[in-house]
Design a protein around this motif. Sequence first.
Motif, PDB file in Angstrom:
ATOM      1  N   PHE A  27       0.009  -7.791   6.761  1.00  0.00           N
ATOM      2  CA  PHE A  27       0.950  -6.747   6.315  1.00  0.00           C
ATOM      3  C   PHE A  27       2.373  -7.137   6.709  1.00  0.00           C
ATOM      4  CE2 PHE A  27      -2.761  -3.835   5.919  1.00  0.00           C
ATOM      5  CZ  PHE A  27      -2.464  -3.307   4.676  1.00  0.00           C
ATOM      6  N   ALA A  28       2.542  -7.646   7.945  1.00  0.00           N
ATOM      7  CA  ALA A  28       3.889  -7.990   8.424  1.00  0.00           C
ATOM      8  C   ALA A  28       4.488  -9.128   7.592  1.00  0.00           C
ATOM      9  CB  ALA A  28       3.836  -8.376   9.897  1.00  0.00           C
ATOM     10  N   THR A  29       3.672 -10.142   7.253  1.00  0.00           N
ATOM     11  CA  THR A  29       4.219 -11.269   6.475  1.00  0.00           C
ATOM     12  C   THR A  29       4.418 -10.881   5.003  1.00  0.00           C
ATOM     13  OG1 THR A  29       1.983 -12.160   6.242  1.00  0.00           O
ATOM     14  CG2 THR A  29       3.367 -13.177   7.923  1.00  0.00           C
ATOM     15  N   SER A  30       3.907  -9.702   4.604  1.00  0.00           N
ATOM     16  CA  SER A  30       4.099  -9.260   3.218  1.00  0.00           C
ATOM     17  C   SER A  30       5.227  -8.229   3.122  1.00  0.00           C
ATOM     18  CB  SER A  30       2.799  -8.654   2.663  1.00  0.00           C
ATOM     19  OG  SER A  30       1.757  -9.583   2.763  1.00  0.00           O
ATOM     20  N   GLY A  31       5.984  -8.055   4.206  1.00  0.00           N
ATOM     21  CA  GLY A  31       7.183  -7.213   4.140  1.00  0.00           C
ATOM     22  C   GLY A  31       7.015  -5.770   4.593  1.00  0.00           C
ATOM     23  N   PHE A  32       5.888  -5.430   5.194  1.00  0.00           N
ATOM     24  CA  PHE A  32       5.682  -4.055   5.673  1.00  0.00           C
ATOM     25  C   PHE A  32       6.017  -3.962   7.166  1.00  0.00           C
ATOM     26  CE2 PHE A  32       2.840  -4.599   2.067  1.00  0.00           C
ATOM     27  CZ  PHE A  32       3.034  -3.432   1.344  1.00  0.00           C
ATOM     28  N   ALA A  33       6.447  -2.772   7.592  1.00  0.00           N
ATOM     29  CA  ALA A  33       6.569  -2.494   9.029  1.00  0.00           C
ATOM     30  C   ALA A  33       5.182  -2.086   9.504  1.00  0.00           C
ATOM     31  CB  ALA A  33       7.560  -1.367   9.267  1.00  0.00           C
ATOM     32  N   VAL A  34       4.763  -2.587  10.653  1.00  0.00           N
ATOM     33  CA  VAL A  34       3.396  -2.338  11.125  1.00  0.00           C
ATOM     34  C   VAL A  34       3.416  -1.689  12.505  1.00  0.00           C
ATOM     35  CG1 VAL A  34       1.187  -3.419  11.751  1.00  0.00           C
ATOM     36  CG2 VAL A  34       2.528  -4.344   9.860  1.00  0.00           C
ATOM     37  N   THR A  35       2.642  -0.612  12.654  1.00  0.00           N
ATOM     38  CA  THR A  35       2.426  -0.035  13.983  1.00  0.00           C
ATOM     39  C   THR A  35       0.986  -0.364  14.369  1.00  0.00           C
ATOM     40  OG1 THR A  35       3.923   1.754  13.419  1.00  0.00           O
ATOM     41  CG2 THR A  35       2.547   2.073  15.368  1.00  0.00           C
ATOM     42  N   LEU A  55       0.869 -17.670  13.098  1.00  0.00           N
ATOM     43  CA  LEU A  55       2.107 -17.921  12.340  1.00  0.00           C
ATOM     44  C   LEU A  55       2.592 -19.355  12.574  1.00  0.00           C
ATOM     45  CD1 LEU A  55       3.911 -14.487  12.927  1.00  0.00           C
ATOM     46  CD2 LEU A  55       2.891 -15.289  10.782  1.00  0.00           C
ATOM     47  N   ASP A  56       2.415 -19.863  13.802  1.00  0.00           N
ATOM     48  CA  ASP A  56       2.791 -21.253  14.086  1.00  0.00           C
ATOM     49  C   ASP A  56       1.992 -22.226  13.213  1.00  0.00           C
ATOM     50  OD1 ASP A  56       4.744 -20.699  15.937  1.00  0.00           O
ATOM     51  OD2 ASP A  56       3.388 -20.784  17.667  1.00  0.00           O
ATOM     52  N   ARG A  57       0.691 -21.903  13.043  1.00  0.00           N
ATOM     53  CA  ARG A  57      -0.132 -22.773  12.184  1.00  0.00           C
ATOM     54  C   ARG A  57       0.394 -22.744  10.741  1.00  0.00           C
ATOM     55  NH1 ARG A  57      -4.255 -20.783  15.542  1.00  0.00           N
ATOM     56  NH2 ARG A  57      -4.846 -19.135  14.109  1.00  0.00           N
ATOM     57  N   MET A  58       0.863 -21.545  10.305  1.00  0.00           N
ATOM     58  CA  MET A  58       1.400 -21.428   8.940  1.00  0.00           C
ATOM     59  C   MET A  58       2.715 -22.205   8.808  1.00  0.00           C
ATOM     60  SD  MET A  58       0.501 -17.453   8.141  1.00  0.00           S
ATOM     61  CE  MET A  58       1.077 -17.373   6.465  1.00  0.00           C
ATOM     62  N   ILE A  59       3.506 -22.261   9.896  1.00  0.00           N
ATOM     63  CA  ILE A  59       4.763 -23.045   9.863  1.00  0.00           C
ATOM     64  C   ILE A  59       4.417 -24.528   9.723  1.00  0.00           C
ATOM     65  CG2 ILE A  59       6.776 -23.772  11.236  1.00  0.00           C
ATOM     66  CD1 ILE A  59       6.858 -20.916  12.401  1.00  0.00           C
ATOM     67  N   LYS A  60       3.423 -24.966  10.514  1.00  0.00           N
ATOM     68  CA  LYS A  60       3.007 -26.385  10.465  1.00  0.00           C
ATOM     69  C   LYS A  60       2.577 -26.778   9.058  1.00  0.00           C
ATOM     70  CE  LYS A  60       1.533 -28.209  14.872  1.00  0.00           C
ATOM     71  NZ  LYS A  60       0.597 -27.789  15.891  1.00  0.00           N
ATOM     72  N   ASP A  66      10.515 -20.699  10.401  1.00  0.00           N
ATOM     73  CA  ASP A  66      10.744 -20.010  11.682  1.00  0.00           C
ATOM     74  C   ASP A  66      11.299 -18.602  11.481  1.00  0.00           C
ATOM     75  OD1 ASP A  66       9.818 -22.098  13.202  1.00  0.00           O
ATOM     76  OD2 ASP A  66      11.785 -23.057  13.357  1.00  0.00           O
ATOM     77  N   ASP A  67      12.202 -18.443  10.492  1.00  0.00           N
ATOM     78  CA  ASP A  67      12.793 -17.113  10.250  1.00  0.00           C
ATOM     79  C   ASP A  67      11.713 -16.115   9.801  1.00  0.00           C
ATOM     80  OD1 ASP A  67      15.191 -18.134  10.906  1.00  0.00           O
ATOM     81  OD2 ASP A  67      15.948 -18.318   8.843  1.00  0.00           O
ATOM     82  N   ASP A  68      10.791 -16.610   8.949  1.00  0.00           N
ATOM     83  CA  ASP A  68       9.702 -15.716   8.495  1.00  0.00           C
ATOM     84  C   ASP A  68       8.863 -15.266   9.687  1.00  0.00           C
ATOM     85  OD1 ASP A  68      10.427 -16.148   5.820  1.00  0.00           O
ATOM     86  OD2 ASP A  68       9.140 -17.924   5.670  1.00  0.00           O
ATOM     87  N   LYS A  69       8.632 -16.204  10.617  1.00  0.00           N
ATOM     88  CA  LYS A  69       7.833 -15.872  11.804  1.00  0.00           C
ATOM     89  C   LYS A  69       8.547 -14.785  12.619  1.00  0.00           C
ATOM     90  CE  LYS A  69       6.189 -17.559  16.249  1.00  0.00           C
ATOM     91  NZ  LYS A  69       6.187 -18.598  17.261  1.00  0.00           N
ATOM     92  N   SER A  70       9.858 -14.980  12.869  1.00  0.00           N
ATOM     93  CA  SER A  70      10.617 -13.994  13.658  1.00  0.00           C
ATOM     94  C   SER A  70      10.606 -12.643  12.958  1.00  0.00           C
ATOM     95  CB  SER A  70      12.068 -14.422  13.837  1.00  0.00           C
ATOM     96  OG  SER A  70      12.112 -15.703  14.330  1.00  0.00           O
ATOM     97  N   ALA A  71      10.810 -12.663  11.618  1.00  0.00           N
ATOM     98  CA  ALA A  71      10.847 -11.394  10.872  1.00  0.00           C
ATOM     99  C   ALA A  71       9.499 -10.683  10.974  1.00  0.00           C
ATOM    100  CB  ALA A  71      11.188 -11.654   9.415  1.00  0.00           C
ATOM    101  N   ALA A  72       8.408 -11.453  10.840  1.00  0.00           N
ATOM    102  CA  ALA A  72       7.068 -10.838  10.899  1.00  0.00           C
ATOM    103  C   ALA A  72       6.828 -10.243  12.282  1.00  0.00           C
ATOM    104  CB  ALA A  72       6.002 -11.872  10.553  1.00  0.00           C
ATOM    105  N   LEU A  73       7.133 -11.019  13.322  1.00  0.00           N
ATOM    106  CA  LEU A  73       6.870 -10.523  14.688  1.00  0.00           C
ATOM    107  C   LEU A  73       7.716  -9.301  14.994  1.00  0.00           C
ATOM    108  CD1 LEU A  73       6.424 -13.785  16.799  1.00  0.00           C
ATOM    109  CD2 LEU A  73       4.664 -12.129  16.139  1.00  0.00           C
ATOM    110  N   SER A  74       8.972  -9.287  14.496  1.00  0.00           N
ATOM    111  CA  SER A  74       9.824  -8.136  14.848  1.00  0.00           C
ATOM    112  C   SER A  74       9.462  -6.896  14.026  1.00  0.00           C
ATOM    113  CB  SER A  74      11.300  -8.486  14.721  1.00  0.00           C
ATOM    114  OG  SER A  74      11.576  -8.790  13.383  1.00  0.00           O
ATOM    115  N   SER A  75       8.666  -7.061  12.971  1.00  0.00           N
ATOM    116  CA  SER A  75       8.281  -5.858  12.210  1.00  0.00           C
ATOM    117  C   SER A  75       6.986  -5.231  12.742  1.00  0.00           C
ATOM    118  CB  SER A  75       8.149  -6.194  10.724  1.00  0.00           C
ATOM    119  OG  SER A  75       7.104  -7.111  10.544  1.00  0.00           O
TER     120      SER A  75
END
Length: 288
Positions: A27-35, A55-60, A66-75
């Motif tokens: 959900f986070a990598t698809s643009g949703f805020a997640v609780t 997410l690191d495996r997806m970067i590899k 890296d920006d997508d990873k930060s955005a996903a984690l912060s959501s």
Amino acid sequence: MDINDVKLNTIGVVGAGTMGNGIAQVFATSGFAVTLVDISQQALDRGVVSIGSSLDRMIKKEIINDDDKSAALSSISCSTSIAALASAEFVVEAVTENPEVKFSIFREVDNVCPENTILASNTSSISLTRLAAQTSRPEKVIGMHFMNPVPVMKLVEVIRALQTAGQTCDTTVQLTQALGKTPVLANDSPGFVSNRILIPMINEAIFALHEGVATPESIDEIMKLGMNHPLGPLALADLIGLDVVLSVLRVLQNGMGDPKFRPCPLLVQMVDAKRLGRKTGVGFYQYD
Ligand code: NAD
């Protein structure tokens, strides 16, 4: 995001175990805020670490940067309180496969969430019709059965309870597509389609091991090479969690009343010994 004319921005995920953290991630990598909610702070901490590694495996693999990873984690925000779901517009429950635990979560989530919120369960086998009956909005309850590992597997089995409204089903199907996954519909019945077929096969593999027909390695190799399965049934049982496999078998045994669903005694013993597979470091195989 508008899904089937419904505004869905904040998604609640209850349970941060094997499945819950994968569901939160997609959900986070698809643009949703997640609780993300779990009774255990340790499970939440482990869940966030596991999302980071995934997410690191997806970067590899150059799927994200890296920006997508930060955005996903912060959501993703975490809480040990169901009250944190007060503004969730769609909730996916992924707690332990135990009917009483799930019934109580559904009653709590029903009390806390806005009246239009759809309540989905990732249950592997428990009756959606019974889960829906715990709430004041049975027409808004549905099964959303993700496969393990969630970020990799395309299928989501969407299960209609007897009470599920057509609109709830349409929204869930479109939401699944927005995650880049493929929804396939099934009606509520013990084990639905996937686990009614898969779990008895795994149980039979455990019987073969129990009766000394072959070693775990040989059983898995035969099924991999002979049936073109990517993973043998015993390695798959370790990935799923032997406690989950046993719980599903119990639901099939009780729900269908057919002795062919009786769990292998070796499976029962391994669960008693807490040899649950990957999540405890030992199952049919050893894990670091
Ligand atoms: P798990 O044991 O890894 O995680 C369950 C989580 O639920 C734990 O973190 C636990 O702390 C939490 N929990 C328990 N009671 C709670 C409560 N009252 N409130 C909040 N959190 C609570 O289990 P899992 O493998 O992630 O399975 C979760 C669900 O997904 C089950 O219904 C299971 O059948 C289903 N499922 C599992 C798989 C699989 O391969 N493991 C695949 C598809 C579906």
